[in-house]
Design an enzyme around this catalytic site. Structure first.
Site, short mmCIF file in Angstrom:
data_model
loop_
_atom_site.label_atom_id
_atom_site.label_comp_id
_atom_site.label_asym_id
_atom_site.label_seq_id
_atom_site.Cartn_x
_atom_site.Cartn_y
_atom_site.Cartn_z
CE1 TYR A 100 -3.02 -3.28 0.61
CE2 TYR A 100 -2.45 -3.08 2.95
CZ TYR A 100 -2.79 -3.84 2.19
OH TYR A 100 -3.41 -4.78 2.33
CG HIS A 101 4.33 1.69 0.73
ND1 HIS A 101 5.38 1.07 1.21
CD2 HIS A 101 3.31 1.97 1.91
CE1 HIS A 101 5.28 0.86 2.54
NE2 HIS A 101 4.09 1.20 2.90
N PRO A 102 1.45 3.44 -3.15
CG PRO A 102 -0.54 4.18 -3.70
CD PRO A 102 0.32 3.23 -2.54
#
Length: 530
Positions: free
Chosen positions: A468-470
């Protein structure tokens, strides 16, 4: 309505900007958030991410397109849709990345973004319970704390990693990142310290700051090549125009900020026309350069109880809740992981290229509940992936999510690194004292040979998920694919900036919340001319 500054998105960077820009009582600031208030009690309990992720009231619930790098799988991409943004849903882990990350940003044509430039901003934001030193601050709004929970299985992992030859590091945000140890968290007295708690709550009654929730921005209003405001739909479904006397600042995150730019006619002209949007300004890099951390989550069954066992009993759940209510301690204070490691996959790598997240529980994903057996999870991710994906509109409707095409594991280096990371994870598991606590290699099975590179890569393609690190979809720079300059101003458009993780030219070597806060601090200084 009009304001001096209109900020779109009350996530990590947006909350910082609202606080800093409204400090001058003569300056009127409006903060728009598509989600609602952060009143759900699970937001403020650290372990509450089990309840808030995948909840459409709080989470955009994005999904990627089927990805060839994941053998055609589509995976979840949770993003916060609430005051605080993803800082209200995330795993609370405080990680800055490596100094070299920011030095590379500066070397790529972005003066003012070197480690020497940004370290004071990290320190200014931080209130670390360990106190101030050369690397940490103790007077900032963002509380950073040590764990209030320990579990033997995580302690055993740290010892086993040291037995495997990796050094202990008490502060991965200090002089060096390399080594194994324990996470610090964005918590305050056992409660989540989101960006909204840290930056909005203390100033939300300022008369010159207006916070509007349930405000879905459809586009930036332009007068030629100048941004003059935004158009949004309010909670009643009414379209509202909001004028910005000085600037519009997009802080919607790596998905929503480029989406709003494209809906406003700023992007690749051919792509915009194909989706029913009239091009206004050609910036082909909008929505490109997408990067994310992909994690391979290894699960090991144990011959002693883990948190899986503690939370299955109703009686134990009551005990855990009482302990939290009385002392703000115990399992309900737990972040996404307890132990961590920043390691090199091979000697010729200059700085750590993989990160571990070690959890005293196991589940298929947060929100789905723990497995019905004793187990723990060892997650490993590549810190600096070479793979680049992209976002695309699916028509002119702002309510229609963009297509997310991550293109995971699409380079030889990325494939080799994930294979090496899985091998290192399994090797650590075979060192005492951890080896004595493991009853079975569950995922992947011990049937997969340690030296089977092809089998390990296929397992990773079938099982890995986003951490969850876009980032990177409005990258900062001066090349043809850059979207903003080093002052975060959108190239070719006056009065419009982007300030969130979308501006990262390269993803940082670690979790992205602390850097997002720093970007908000940096943006406020740039806007105010400090």
């Amino acid at each position: 309505m009009e304001a001096d500054y209109v900020i779109v998105g009350a996530g990590s960077a947006g909350c910082v900007l609202a606080n800093r820009l409204s400090a001058d009582p003569k300056t009127k600031v409006v903060l728009l958030e598509a989600g609602g208030r952060d009143t759900n009690p699970w937001i403020h309990i650290p372990v509450g991410y089990f309840k808030t992720m995948h909840n459409p009231a709080l989470d955009w619930c994005y999904k990627t397109e089927p990805d060839p790098g994941l053998n055609g799988r589509s995976i979840d991409w949770p993003r916060g849709k609430v005051l605080g943004g993803s800082s209200s849903l995330n795993g609370l882990l405080y990680v800055r990345g490596q100094p070299e990350d920011y030095d590379r940003w500066a070397q790529m044509g972005n003066p003012g973004w070197s480690w020497q430039d940004v370290l004071p901003l990290f320190k200014r934001a931080e209130c670390n319970e360990r106190g101030a030193d050369a690397f940490h601050g103790a007077e900032g709004p963002l509380s950073v704390s040590d764990m209030r929970i320990q579990r033997p299985i995580c302690d055993a992992w740290v010892e086993a990693a040291q037995a495997a030859g990796y050094p202990f590091n008490p502060d991965y945000n200090g002089a060096t990142q390399e080594g194994v140890g324990y996470f610090q968290l964005t918590t305050r007295n056992g409660r989540r310290c989101s960006a909204a708690v840290a930056y909005l709550n203390p100033v939300k009654k300022r008369p010159n700051l207006k916070i509007i929730t349930r405000a879905m921005v459809s586009r930036v209003l332009l007068d030629g090549r100048r941004a003059t405001g935004v158009r949004y739909t309010d909670a009643a479904g009414t379209e509202v125009s909001l004028s910005a006397r000085r600037e519009v600042i997009l802080s919607g995150g790596a998905i929503n900020s480029p989406q709003i730019l494209m809906l406003s006619g700023i992007g690749d002209p051919e792509h915009l026309r194909g989706n029913g949007v009239t091009p206004v300004h050609a910036l082909p890099g909008v929505g490109r350069n997408l990067q994310d951390h992909l994690q391979a989550r290894l699960v090991f069954k144990c011959n002693e109880p883990t948190l899986n066992d503690e939370v299955r009993s109703i009686l134990n759940q009551v005990r855990i809740a009482l302990r939290y209510a009385i002392s703000r301690s115990g399992p309900m204070t737990m972040a996404a992981s307890l132990a961590t490691g920043f390691l090199k996959t091979r000697p010729d790598v200059a700085t750590p290229d993989i990160q571990f997240h070690v959890q005293p529980w196991s589940a298929d994903s947060p929100g789905e509940g723990v497995h019905p057996f004793s187990a723990f999870t060892m997650s490993v991710c590549q810190l600096r992936p070479e793979s680049r994906g992209f976002l695309e509109l699916q028509g002119p409707d702002p309510r229609q999510p963009v297509r997310i095409v991550p293109r995971y594991l699409s380079t030889p280096t990325d494939c080799r690194t994930i294979v090496d990371g899985v091998r290192i994870a399994r090797t650590i598991a075979r060192h005492a004292p951890l080896s004595g606590k493991i009853s079975e290699e569950f995922r992947p099975s011990s049937d997969l040979a340690l030296d089977d590179d092809a089998g390990t890569l296929d397992w990773a393609r079938n099982n890995s998920v986003s951490i969850y690190h876009p980032t990177g979809t409005c990258k900062m720079g001066s090349d043809d694919m850059a979207v903003v300059d080093s002052h975060l101003r959108v190239h070719g458009i006056t009065g419009l900036r982007v300030a969130d993780c979308a501006i990262m030219p390269e993803i940082v070597s670690g979790n992205t919340n602390a850097p997002a806060i720093m970007i908000g601090e940096k943006a406020s200084d740039l806007i105010l001319g400090l």
